[in-house]
Motif scaffolding. Sequence first.
Motif, PDB file in Angstrom:
ATOM      1  N   UNK A  38       2.345  13.970 -28.875  1.00 27.89           N
ATOM      2  CA  UNK A  38       1.954  14.145 -27.470  1.00 27.89           C
ATOM      3  C   UNK A  38       3.137  13.781 -26.573  1.00 27.89           C
ATOM      4  N   UNK A  39       3.007  14.114 -25.303  1.00 23.97           N
ATOM      5  CA  UNK A  39       4.072  13.787 -24.353  1.00 23.97           C
ATOM      6  C   UNK A  39       4.224  12.283 -24.156  1.00 23.97           C
ATOM      7  N   UNK A  40       3.264  11.515 -24.638  1.00 29.45           N
ATOM      8  CA  UNK A  40       3.351  10.062 -24.578  1.00 29.45           C
ATOM      9  C   UNK A  40       4.641   9.564 -25.236  1.00 29.45           C
ATOM     10  N   UNK A  41       5.083  10.252 -26.281  1.00 28.87           N
ATOM     11  CA  UNK A  41       6.269   9.813 -27.011  1.00 28.87           C
ATOM     12  C   UNK A  41       7.559  10.056 -26.235  1.00 28.87           C
ATOM     13  N   UNK A  42       7.477  10.715 -25.090  1.00 26.42           N
ATOM     14  CA  UNK A  42       8.661  10.905 -24.242  1.00 26.42           C
ATOM     15  C   UNK A  42       8.896   9.728 -23.305  1.00 26.42           C
ATOM     16  N   UNK A  43       7.957   8.773 -23.250  1.00 25.56           N
ATOM     17  CA  UNK A  43       8.067   7.648 -22.309  1.00 25.56           C
ATOM     18  C   UNK A  43       9.325   6.811 -22.560  1.00 25.56           C
ATOM     19  N   UNK A  44       9.665   6.442 -23.814  1.00 22.39           N
ATOM     20  CA  UNK A  44      10.904   5.667 -24.006  1.00 22.39           C
ATOM     21  C   UNK A  44      12.153   6.409 -23.533  1.00 22.39           C
ATOM     22  N   UNK A  45      12.184   7.732 -23.728  1.00 24.64           N
ATOM     23  CA  UNK A  45      13.334   8.507 -23.239  1.00 24.64           C
ATOM     24  C   UNK A  45      13.390   8.462 -21.718  1.00 24.64           C
ATOM     25  N   UNK A  46      12.239   8.620 -21.061  1.00 25.90           N
ATOM     26  CA  UNK A  46      12.201   8.522 -19.598  1.00 25.90           C
ATOM     27  C   UNK A  46      12.639   7.138 -19.149  1.00 25.90           C
ATOM     28  N   UNK A  47      12.199   6.109 -19.874  1.00 19.07           N
ATOM     29  CA  UNK A  47      12.615   4.751 -19.547  1.00 19.07           C
ATOM     30  C   UNK A  47      14.108   4.557 -19.701  1.00 19.07           C
ATOM     31  N   UNK A  48      14.682   5.168 -20.733  1.00 15.69           N
ATOM     32  CA  UNK A  48      16.124   5.078 -20.949  1.00 15.69           C
ATOM     33  C   UNK A  48      16.877   5.730 -19.791  1.00 15.69           C
ATOM     34  N   UNK A  49      16.426   6.908 -19.371  1.00 11.95           N
ATOM     35  CA  UNK A  49      17.066   7.600 -18.253  1.00 11.95           C
ATOM     36  C   UNK A  49      16.965   6.785 -16.970  1.00 11.95           C
TER      37      UNK A  49
END
Length: 460
Positions: free
Chosen positions: A25-36
Motif C-alpha cells: 500500500x502507499x503506507x510504505x511510502x511514508x519513510x521515503x516522504x519523511x526522508x525527503x
Amino acid sequence: MMLPVLLAATPAAAAEAEASGADLSLFWAIPFAGMLLSIALMPLLAGHVWHHHYGKISAGWAALLVLPFAVVFGPERAAGDVWHIVLQEYIPFIALLLALYVTGGGVLLKGSLVGTPLTNVALLALGTVIASIMGTTGASMLLIRPVLRANAFRRRKTHTFVFFIFLVSNIGGSLTPLGDPPLYLGFLKGVSFFWTTTHLFHEFLFCAVLLLGVYYVLDSIAWAKEKAHAPAPGAREPLRLEGTVNLALIGGVVAMVLLQGAWQPGEVTLFGQHIGSERLLGVAVFLAITYASIRLTPPALREANGFAWGAILEVAKLFAAIFVTMAPVLAILRAGMEGAAAPLVALTTNDAGEPVPWVFFWLSGLLSSFLDNAPTYLVFFNLAGGDPVHLMNEGALTLTAISCGAVFMGANSYIGNAPNFMVKAIAEENGERMPSFFGYCAWAVAFLIPLFILVTLIFF
C-alpha cells in the motif's frame, strides 16, 4: 530485536525475489516522504542537529521502513530486498560516483579565469557538451571547482550554480548512454548507442540554448551591478591543466561503463544474490581508479583545488537511506495496474490503449525529480511495452518522451540526480550559500517548468 534476525536471515533471504509491489500500500511510502522532508526542512529548522546527525537521521528513516516491513512480510523477504538494494544498486552506484568524484577533484584548471557573463556561459556550455561524453557526474566534478574559483569574488552568483546543475548535471547528459544513468539502462535493455543522439538532439539543443540564453541575461544583469568589484587587470596567466593523469583515469571509468554494457559473461552468487560478473568487475575497477588517483595526484594540487571528502560522504550516507526508502515506491510503480499507483499508471494510455507521449514525459519526469531517475526510467520503459526494437521505431516518440523526462527533470530537485547534491555540497564546502531544498525547487519551477511546457507543446 528484529535487526539481528534480519542479518541472520540474509543468506536465505537473498534468494527471495524483490518485492513485487502488488501487495504494497502507499503506507510504505511514508519513510521515503519523511526522508525527503528531513532533507528539505531540517537544515532550515534544526541546522545544527542536521549537520551533525544527518547520517543517524537517515538511518532512522531506513530502519522505520525495514523493521515494520520485516514484521509484516517476514524477515527473509525484508533481508532479501535490502541486500538486493545494497549489492545490486547502491554499491555499484557509490563506487562509480566515488571514482568520478576523486578523479574530477584531481584536475586543476589554472590561469586567469574571471567570472564574467561570457566566461561563465562558456564554462556552462562546455560542461553541457562534455556531459554526454564523460557523464553528468564526471563533467560536474571536473568543472564545478573552476566555476567556483572564477566567481569567488562575486557577490551575486547563486544563479550560476543553479544553472550549472540544470545544464551540466542534467540536460547535458541526454545525448549518449554515457551521459546519464537512465539512458545507460536503456542501452543495457537493447536501445542502440546512438539512438539517443539522433532522437533527443533537437530537444537537448532547444533546452540548452534557451537556458544558456536566459542565464546570460541574468548574469549580465548581476554583473552590471558588481563589475566594479572585479579583480584589477594584471599579468594574464594562460589557462593550463594540472593533474591531467586524472583525465586518463576518467577515460578509464567511461571505458569500464561501456564494457559493462558490451561484455556480460554471466552471473555469480554473492550472499544469495545473482550479480553480473561485469558489475563486480566494475566496482573493483572503480575502486582501483580511485586509489590510483589518490596516489598519483599530489596533495598540494588537491588542496589548491579545494578538494575535500565531506561532499561524497554526505552523498553516500543520504543516498543509502534514499535507495532503501524509495524501494517500495518503485515496486508499487513496477506493479502497474496491479499496484496502488494504478490510477497514475492508467494515465499513460488513451481509450484505445495507445501510449500518450506527453503523459510519459511528465510522469517519468516528475517522478524522476524525487526518485532516482534511473529506475524510474526503467519503470516507464516497461510500462511502454519494454520491447527496445518497437520503442526505437514505431514507439520512438514515446521512448523519446520517457528519456527526456527522466534526464531533463532530474534537475527539478537536489535529489533528482546524484550530481545535483554533489554540486550543492561542494559549493557549500567552499563557503558558498546555496538555496534550500525548497528554494532550489522554486528556481526549477520558475525556469524549468515553463521550459518543459514549451518542450511538451513543440515536441510531444
